[in-house]
Enzyme design. Sequence first.
Site, PDB file in Angstrom:
ATOM      1  N   LYS A  80      22.624  65.667 -13.125  1.00 30.92           N
ATOM      2  CA  LYS A  80      22.853  64.020 -13.123  1.00 30.92           C
ATOM      3  C   LYS A  80      23.786  63.850 -14.474  1.00 30.92           C
ATOM      4  O   LYS A  80      24.604  62.725 -14.445  1.00 30.92           O
ATOM      5  CB  LYS A  80      21.489  63.459 -13.314  1.00 30.92           C
ATOM      6  CG  LYS A  80      21.006  63.472 -11.799  1.00 30.92           C
ATOM      7  CD  LYS A  80      19.628  62.779 -11.974  1.00 30.92           C
ATOM      8  CE  LYS A  80      19.204  62.102 -10.732  1.00 30.92           C
ATOM      9  NZ  LYS A  80      17.917  61.260 -10.537  1.00 30.92           N
ATOM     10  N   ASP A 129      19.529  55.243  -8.426  1.00 28.91           N
ATOM     11  CA  ASP A 129      18.049  55.050  -8.639  1.00 28.91           C
ATOM     12  C   ASP A 129      17.397  53.636  -9.155  1.00 28.91           C
ATOM     13  O   ASP A 129      16.585  53.209  -8.738  1.00 28.91           O
ATOM     14  CB  ASP A 129      17.680  56.182  -9.733  1.00 28.91           C
ATOM     15  CG  ASP A 129      17.239  57.499  -9.340  1.00 28.91           C
ATOM     16  OD1 ASP A 129      17.163  57.734  -8.044  1.00 28.91           O
ATOM     17  OD2 ASP A 129      17.699  58.392 -10.142  1.00 28.91           O
ATOM     18  N   TYR A 167       5.546  58.750  -6.438  1.00 29.46           N
ATOM     19  CA  TYR A 167       4.969  58.396  -4.827  1.00 29.46           C
ATOM     20  C   TYR A 167       4.162  59.424  -4.416  1.00 29.46           C
ATOM     21  O   TYR A 167       3.646  59.440  -3.423  1.00 29.46           O
ATOM     22  CB  TYR A 167       6.192  58.162  -4.181  1.00 29.46           C
ATOM     23  CG  TYR A 167       7.264  59.330  -4.183  1.00 29.46           C
ATOM     24  CD1 TYR A 167       7.272  60.524  -3.560  1.00 29.46           C
ATOM     25  CD2 TYR A 167       8.505  58.934  -4.943  1.00 29.46           C
ATOM     26  CE1 TYR A 167       8.246  61.636  -3.890  1.00 29.46           C
ATOM     27  CE2 TYR A 167       9.533  59.766  -5.144  1.00 29.46           C
ATOM     28  CZ  TYR A 167       9.188  61.096  -4.499  1.00 29.46           C
ATOM     29  OH  TYR A 167      10.127  62.198  -4.639  1.00 29.46           O
TER      30      TYR A 167
HETATM   31  P1  NAD Z   1      12.075  62.853 -17.239  1.00 27.97           P
HETATM   32  O1  NAD Z   1      11.758  64.497 -17.383  1.00 27.97           O
HETATM   33  O2  NAD Z   1      13.866  62.730 -17.304  1.00 27.97           O
HETATM   34  O3  NAD Z   1      11.602  61.878 -18.087  1.00 27.97           O
HETATM   35  C1  NAD Z   1      10.267  62.066 -18.304  1.00 27.97           C
HETATM   36  C2  NAD Z   1       9.442  60.821 -18.804  1.00 27.97           C
HETATM   37  O4  NAD Z   1       8.118  60.764 -18.844  1.00 27.97           O
HETATM   38  C3  NAD Z   1       9.855  60.844 -20.386  1.00 27.97           C
HETATM   39  O5  NAD Z   1       9.858  59.610 -20.958  1.00 27.97           O
HETATM   40  C4  NAD Z   1       8.556  61.431 -20.898  1.00 27.97           C
HETATM   41  O6  NAD Z   1       8.269  60.875 -22.298  1.00 27.97           O
HETATM   42  C5  NAD Z   1       7.314  61.056 -20.201  1.00 27.97           C
HETATM   43  N1  NAD Z   1       6.431  61.645 -20.014  1.00 27.97           N
HETATM   44  C6  NAD Z   1       6.043  62.614 -19.098  1.00 27.97           C
HETATM   45  N2  NAD Z   1       4.974  63.188 -18.926  1.00 27.97           N
HETATM   46  C7  NAD Z   1       4.093  62.480 -20.064  1.00 27.97           C
HETATM   47  C8  NAD Z   1       2.638  62.349 -20.697  1.00 27.97           C
HETATM   48  N3  NAD Z   1       2.186  63.237 -20.249  1.00 27.97           N
HETATM   49  N4  NAD Z   1       2.513  61.566 -21.491  1.00 27.97           N
HETATM   50  C9  NAD Z   1       3.656  60.555 -21.854  1.00 27.97           C
HETATM   51  N5  NAD Z   1       4.546  60.563 -21.414  1.00 27.97           N
HETATM   52  C10 NAD Z   1       5.044  61.537 -20.640  1.00 27.97           C
HETATM   53  O7  NAD Z   1      11.636  62.840 -15.644  1.00 27.97           O
HETATM   54  P2  NAD Z   1      12.253  61.484 -14.732  1.00 27.97           P
HETATM   55  O8  NAD Z   1      13.677  62.057 -13.748  1.00 27.97           O
HETATM   56  O9  NAD Z   1      12.742  60.287 -15.367  1.00 27.97           O
HETATM   57  O10 NAD Z   1      11.041  61.550 -13.650  1.00 27.97           O
HETATM   58  C11 NAD Z   1       9.971  60.643 -13.918  1.00 27.97           C
HETATM   59  C12 NAD Z   1       9.020  60.513 -12.787  1.00 27.97           C
HETATM   60  O11 NAD Z   1       9.931  59.548 -12.058  1.00 27.97           O
HETATM   61  C13 NAD Z   1       8.772  61.747 -12.016  1.00 27.97           C
HETATM   62  O12 NAD Z   1       7.414  61.731 -11.468  1.00 27.97           O
HETATM   63  C14 NAD Z   1       9.806  61.567 -10.599  1.00 27.97           C
HETATM   64  O13 NAD Z   1       9.160  62.140  -9.713  1.00 27.97           O
HETATM   65  C15 NAD Z   1       9.739  60.136 -10.497  1.00 27.97           C
HETATM   66  N6  NAD Z   1      11.053  59.441 -10.149  1.00 27.97           N
HETATM   67  C16 NAD Z   1      10.808  58.722  -9.012  1.00 27.97           C
HETATM   68  C17 NAD Z   1      11.714  58.581  -8.250  1.00 27.97           C
HETATM   69  C18 NAD Z   1      11.920  57.229  -7.087  1.00 27.97           C
HETATM   70  O14 NAD Z   1      12.710  57.112  -6.468  1.00 27.97           O
HETATM   71  N7  NAD Z   1      10.681  56.658  -7.084  1.00 27.97           N
HETATM   72  C19 NAD Z   1      13.144  58.689  -8.502  1.00 27.97           C
HETATM   73  C20 NAD Z   1      13.247  59.365  -9.895  1.00 27.97           C
HETATM   74  C21 NAD Z   1      12.293  59.980 -10.560  1.00 27.97           C
END
Ligand code: NAD
Length: 289
Positions: A73, A109, A236
């Site tokens: 990305k 997103d 989700y």
């Molecule tokens: P990423 O790795 O880029 O970011 C992770 C984030 O979560 C960071 O801010 C990190 O500090 C935090 N984090 C993770 N585990 C943690 C914990 N145990 N305690 C505290 N903070 C924690 O990941 P991302 O791509 O941003 O994805 C995050 C979530 O969003 C995932 O579950 C993903 O499936 C979901 N997501 C959903 C959609 C959608 O369309 N619904 C789209 C993208 C991502």
Amino acid sequence: MKQRITGHTELIGLLADPIRNSKSPMMHNTAFEALGLDYVYLVFEVDNSSLKSAVEGLKAMKVRGFNVSMPNKGAILQYLDRLSPAAKLCSAVNTVVNEDGKLMGYNTDGIGFMEACKDEQMDILGKKITVLGAGGAATAVCMQAALDGVKEISIFNGNDAFWQKALDNVRKINEHTSCKAQCFPLEDTEALRREIADSAMLVNATGCGFCQPIGPCLIPDASYLRKELMVFDVIYSPEETQLLAWAKEVGCKCSNGLDMMFFQGAAAFKLWTGKEMPLDVVREVFKTL
Ligand code: NAD
């Protein structure tokens, strides 16, 4: 499918790794078929090391566009000709459109998040929200919300590799939009309680609780919520996280990330085809998966 594909069929791809379990092919191919559009959507295992040649290949083949997901990305930016305002602020792209040989990068997103809010009558425009996280999803949510007219965003992140990103996001929002942003360490529970109390919506945009039996949650307990607060969890799977279970108990209007996922796909679909994705058809197919 065999009969549908002809010499005229156009390819839309998804470049990511790992990617074989993605739901995007089901979403887009269902929509293409429902609308009788002569496209096919396929995934390709491409990481940063093969991204340049994959993009050059797709461009040479004159494909209409493609999605990128992790780990591409951010890396895709160097191969694109132009970026949407959200993609620029996020420094991340998930959708590319080929406009006569020029590659345009978008981040859908955050559009998915804002459209899901609108669809569920969760009105946050002109209001303050609190967002947990500063990763890819959180950044997309914050940037689109700021661009679309959310008034204030309080960002919380833990003391991990994403803290610096939280600071960067605050700076970009304050410099480039009319939204006012600030950030706090997640460990500061006093600030967390105060900022949530002052917000119209709490968004969990972290991966905490993803794909786990209901359990971990970044707010300590349900006393941080109140009935009038809207609660959005971008996760989700599971459908109901601990945060959403507490929100329902308290009586909050809430949403998980499924509609955000559908709407980000619908936004990409519209960019490639100019058509609205038939979301009812897509949702029905997903129920059977
Ligand atoms: P990423 O790795 O880029 O970011 C992770 C984030 O979560 C960071 O801010 C990190 O500090 C935090 N984090 C993770 N585990 C943690 C914990 N145990 N305690 C505290 N903070 C924690 O990941 P991302 O791509 O941003 O994805 C995050 C979530 O969003 C995932 O579950 C993903 O499936 C979901 N997501 C959903 C959609 C959608 O369309 N619904 C789209 C993208 C991502």
